[in-house]
Design an enzyme around this catalytic site. Structure first.
Site: not given
Lengths: 103, 280
Positions: B189, B193, B237, B241
């Site tokens: 992730c 991010h 979401r 992702c």
């Protein structure tokens, strides 16, 4: 039976501001589904707005209007407690009418 | 509906062009363009204030919440989201939390499924048949319920408690997952991010290692996705992702999904919840 609209009507100066959300697919007739078949056009064709019993807006819509349309407009006059009634009719002849009180 | 979508970036670009002409002499062009696109999108969001179609989902969700359903003919009024049976106000701001009756830490969506299975008598397969809706003929009750529940926490400060050891464990697992590189593309992730200024195509990605970004991101989900014409929940979401990271399908309501949610929700603590939001 189509889902209800969400209507807000408020006095702004000497006008009434109406904001309405409608629940509708508004299929253009140009998109295809996952199997490649055309999804037939399905859209709101006419919108009528009454202030009490007087018509203040009449619109003819086409497929260029988005899914779950949002419409905002003002008309002269109106007072707290008045009734705003909105009706749409789509090309399947399905229709929905909802109203709100001016606040 | 690809056709109508084009009008949104198109309008943004037209607006951006106007702003560009003014700022050209002051700021290098690419930075100016980027900023004005952001501004134009922000303007578009403001113009649509009071026009978030998520409200249509909220209304449908409220109906579903109050209607007795399932083989046991029970409504969600007996469903405890953590603040007592049927209490919705402010509940989302404290989720995920540990539920002794379920023996698990649950987020909103998995708690709704738990109530459907254990109180209303649905099977798990029935309850999770349509997790992500698609159009008028495949509508998701879970998305409508989520929209209704989260809207009752609008303005409430996020307050996910890590006092319970079960929640702390989930937070720790979620944190590990966030930084864990895996899959065919060796993605975590944090790859997208974990630093400023990253984007996918034209979409700016929040740097979730920064408090402000983490708060803004979490408090605006679930959201109406204009490009899909649907309300999407936080489970969606995460699912999308992980799909983009080429990971295996994230199972709806799995411990993995709840661990990541716990980590991200707790990182948003202190910020006022502001959903359901509206995304491109």
């Amino acid at each position: 039976m189509p889902d209800p609209m969400k209507i807000r009507a408020n006095l702004v100066g000497d006008s009434t501001e109406v904001k309405v959300l409608m629940s509708h697919e508004m299929d253009t007739g140009l998109a295809k589904d996952s199997s490649g078949k055309i999804i037939p056009a399905w859209f709101i064709q006419t919108v009528t707005v009454l202030h009490n019993d007087k018509r203040v807006l009449y619109a003819q819509w086409g497929t260029a209007v988005s899914k779950n349309p949002f419409m905002s407009f003002r008309f002269k006059g109106g007072a707290k407690g008045d009734k705003v009634t909105i009706t749409w009719v789509d090309n399947h002849n399905e229709t929905r009418t909802d109203s709100a009180i001016v606040g | 509906m690809p056709r109508k979508l084009r009008s949104i970036p198109g309008a943004a670009a037209a607006l951006a062009l106007g702003a560009l002409a003014v700022t050209l002499s002051l700021i290098p062009a690419p930075a100016a363009a980027e900023q004005s696109v952001e501004k134009a999108i922000e303007q578009y969001r403001q113009d649509l204030q009071g026009g978030n179609p998520a409200e249509l989902w909220e209304a449908r969700g409220e109906d579903i919440w109050n209607t007795p359903r399932g083989p046991k003919h029970v409504s969600f009024k007996s469903c405890d989201l953590g603040l007592g049976p049927g209490v919705v106000k402010g509940a989302y701001a404290e989720l995920p939390r540990y539920f002794p009756d379920a023996g698990r830490v649950l987020d909103l969506e998995s708690r709704l499924v738990w109530c459907m299975v254990n109180q209303q008598g649905f099977t798990h397969a029935e309850a999770t048949k349509i997790t992500f809706g698609k159009g008028a003929h495949k509508r998701s009750d879970l998305e409508a319920l989520a929209a209704y529940v989260v809207a009752q926490s609008d303005g409430v400060k996020m307050n996910v408690s890590l006092a319970d050891p079960h929640v702390r464990d989930m937070y720790a697992v979620g944190e590990k997952m966030f930084f864990y590189r895996a899959g065919t593309h060796d993605f975590a992730c944090a790859t997208c991010h974990g630093s400023d200024g990253k984007r996918i195509r034209l979409q700016d990605l929040p740097n979730l290692t920064k408090k402000a970004d983490a708060q803004k991101a979490y408090t605006t989900w679930p959201a109406y996705r204009v490009s899909q014409g649907e309300v999407r929940t936080f489970q969606w979401r995460l699912h999308d992702c992980l799909r983009q990271q080429r990971f295996p399908d994230l199972i709806y309501g799995s411990d993995a999904s709840i661990a990541l949610t716990t980590y991200l929700a707790a990182r948003a603590n202190g910020a006022a919840y502001a959903g359901p939001g509206m995304k491109r």
